[in-house]
Design an enzyme around this catalytic site. Structure first.
Site, short mmCIF file in Angstrom:
data_model
loop_
_atom_site.label_atom_id
_atom_site.label_comp_id
_atom_site.label_asym_id
_atom_site.label_seq_id
_atom_site.Cartn_x
_atom_site.Cartn_y
_atom_site.Cartn_z
N HIS A 86 0.80 -1.22 0.00
CA HIS A 86 0.00 0.00 0.00
C HIS A 86 0.83 1.27 0.00
O HIS A 86 0.32 2.35 0.22
CB HIS A 86 -0.94 0.02 1.21
N ILE A 93 1.05 7.01 0.41
CA ILE A 93 0.51 5.90 1.20
C ILE A 93 -0.97 5.74 0.89
O ILE A 93 -1.72 6.73 0.93
CB ILE A 93 0.68 6.16 2.71
N CYS A 94 -1.36 4.52 0.59
CA CYS A 94 -2.78 4.26 0.34
C CYS A 94 -3.42 3.79 1.63
O CYS A 94 -3.36 2.61 1.98
CB CYS A 94 -2.93 3.21 -0.75
N LEU A 95 -3.97 4.73 2.37
CA LEU A 95 -4.58 4.39 3.66
C LEU A 95 -5.76 5.33 3.84
O LEU A 95 -5.61 6.55 3.81
CB LEU A 95 -3.55 4.59 4.78
N TRP A 147 -8.37 7.80 -4.45
CA TRP A 147 -7.97 6.52 -3.90
C TRP A 147 -9.15 5.57 -3.89
O TRP A 147 -10.28 5.96 -3.67
CB TRP A 147 -7.45 6.69 -2.47
#
Lengths: 154, 404
Positions: A86, A93-95, A147
């Site tokens: 991620h 950051i993919c959060l 996202w």
């Protein structure tokens, strides 16, 4: 910086330095500008064999004028960007809690804790599937990206 | 304070934080400290409001957040502005705590702590044992000005304490004190002496009465989980001064959310109604109006609402703070010059508006100086002054209206 953001970030810094002042702490505040709008934090990961515990990852926590009502820009910076399904090579950051699900209740401490647990619980040393494409064509500011959050496992 | 890498931030010490208690005798007080803080601004709750999901924030903080997204910052449940309810009791508790915090912190850090704390505990028990009695007595306080506190088994010192009102100065204190030195001092009617001798006692008296009025409220709230309007009326009647808002609040209606489909002309009219500046782009105007609505509604949740003029002042402050930041990431540097010029123009206008009163005062002064110097022009300047006075009177009239 607006006084609301300024006051709030000072309180957060105090809390952070109070909790992580000892030398064996896995987190350390590296530097912050006079304006306090960009805070750099080192994160050490100890309990995961995938990552070298002696090479900390560097996180940039950049707040804007409407902070904490709008999310800060949080990216990994420097040469040592963690490899994680991620986390993109450019440090993004993919959060979900950093973007759509950001709430003003979150703090530096809570965000760093999430990232720590994300890294500690990682089991595969893999980059995101669309890493190349995103790094070439994606926006420079992760807050501008769209996202899609689908993976709840890591 | 030095951070791990030797960065020194001077004012970090001045920032109050729950961790201040960690070095005190009662580190657990940090829990109380942090629960009295708003999770959004991390400061003590100002005009706290309760969301429909049961979480509490500063009125202004949650309104600012909700106006963008209708969810609770803590549990992400849907929350609407109309669902917010003020919590006056919490407001007074928080106010007390933040006012007395530094003193409390100081006294908890010194060694005497144990004794005073024991006393406090004893007082608490004493009072909780006697709420009922105190309550009854306070209602009939006018007819019988002496009320007793029942014996408390844990308290040996205050066993025989009977509170009574001093017939001369009217202060409640233990009857033994009155019979002792106090009454003599009172009779000597030396005001300074009296102050000295009674100061401590009056403070005690007030805290006790405050304490039990809050207690009774708590018990009231416990017994009635749903507070209807009728209930709140009886609550107010039960001498809960700490939860009384000025009557002005009831007469004032909350402002509805901004209807963004409003035409610019209508919006301007609406803003003029509240004397809100209408310069800038449509987006700026909308933002300004939104913030004013938030400020206005939050003000109604406050225990001590301020008048609209101060709100406008705050609005102005907010706007200059927001605009002071150079938009680093959002706009390309080419436009920066134009923007700074525009901003400077706006700022000078605001400066002029802000200091209007001051300027007029200065002009007045200059005129009166002129008057002194030149007797010739005396008659003319007199006329002008008279006009000024009239204007001034009108101003102060407006002020008093707003304050009422």
């Amino acid at each position: 910086m607006s006084s609301i953001a300024n006051k709030r970030i000072l309180k957060e810094l105090k809390e952070f330095s109070e909790n992580h002042s000892s030398s064996d702490s896995l987190l350390s505040l590296v530097s912050s500008q006079d304006e306090l709008d960009n805070i750099i934090i080192n994160i050490n990961i100890k309990d995961n064999e995938l990552y070298d515990s002696n090479r900390p990852f560097t996180l940039s926590y950049k707040i804007n004028k409407n902070y904490p009502f709008t999310p800060p820009q949080i990216i990994f910076i420097g040469n040592n960007i963690p490899i994680h399904p991620h986390i993109y090579s450019n440090g993004h950051i993919c959060l979900n809690i950093l973007y759509d699900n950001w709430t003003p209740v979150q703090t530096i401490s809570s965000v760093v804790l999430s990232l720590q647990s994300m890294l500690i619980n990682n089991k595969v040393l893999e980059k995101p599937p669309d890493d190349d494409n995103y790094c070439k064509h994606g926006p420079s500011d992760p807050l501008q990206a769209k996202w899609v959050f689908h993976d709840d496992t890591v | 304070m030095a951070l791990s890498n030797g960065i020194v931030i001077d004012n970090l010490e001045d920032i109050s934080d729950p961790s201040d208690w960690s070095t005190s005798k009662f580190p657990n007080l940090s829990q109380l400290d942090s629960s009295l803080r708003c999770q959004i601004c991390k400061d003590f709750l100002k005009a706290p409001v309760l969301t429909s999901c049961g979480h509490t924030f500063c009125s202004i903080c949650i309104r600012r957040f909700i106006s963008d997204s209708n969810k609770c910052p803590i549990c992400l449940e849907e929350t609407y502005e109309s669902g917010l309810r003020k919590v006056l009791l919490l407001d007074s508790i928080t106010k007390w705590f933040s006012n007395n915090r530094s003193e409390l912190l100081k006294s908890v850090k010194i060694d005497q702590v144990n004794d005073s704390q024991d006393e406090d505990d004893a007082n608490c028990e004493l009072i909780s044992n006697n709420i009922q009695i105190l309550d009854n007595d306070s209602k009939s306080a006018d007819s019988s000005k002496i009320f007793t506190i029942n014996e408390s088994p844990n308290n040996t010192e205050k066993k025989d304490d009977v509170l009574a009102e001093c017939p001369i100065c009217g202060v409640f204190m233990p009857i033994t004190d009155i019979q002792g030195t106090h009454i003599e001092n009172c009779l000597k009617s030396n005001p300074e002496d009296m102050k000295k001798s009674t100061q401590k006692v009056t403070r005690n008296g007030s805290t006790i009465s405050q304490f039990f009025s809050e207690r009774t409220n708590k018990t009231l709230q416990k017994s009635s989980s749903h507070i209807t309007q009728q209930n709140s009326l009886t609550q107010n009647e039960s001498s809960a001064q700490s939860q009384l808002q000025p009557k002005l609040v009831k007469t004032k209606q909350r402002l509805a959310n901004l209807d963004t489909s409003l035409s610019t002309i209508k919006l301007r009219e609406k803003m003029n109604l509240f004397n809100i500046p209408t310069q800038g782009t449509r987006i700026q105007m909308e933002q300004r109006m939104k913030e004013f609505i938030n400020l206005y509604n939050a003000n109604l949740d406050s225990m001590n609402p301020v008048n609209d003029r101060i709100l406008l002042d705050r609005l102005q402050k907010w706007e200059t703070l927001i605009n002071n930041i150079k938009p680093k990431h959002t706009t390309p540097p080419i436009n920066a010059d134009e923007q700074t010029i525009k901003r400077q123009k706006i700022e000078s206008k605001e400066w002029n508006n802000k200091n209007k009163d001051h300027f007029s005062d200065l002009i007045k002064q200059a005129r009166s100086n002129m008057k002194k110097q030149k007797n010739k022009v005396k008659t003319d300047s007199d006329n002008i002054e008279r006009d000024d006075d009239k204007e001034h009177e009108q101003f102060s009239d407006n002020d008093t209206e707003l304050l009422l």
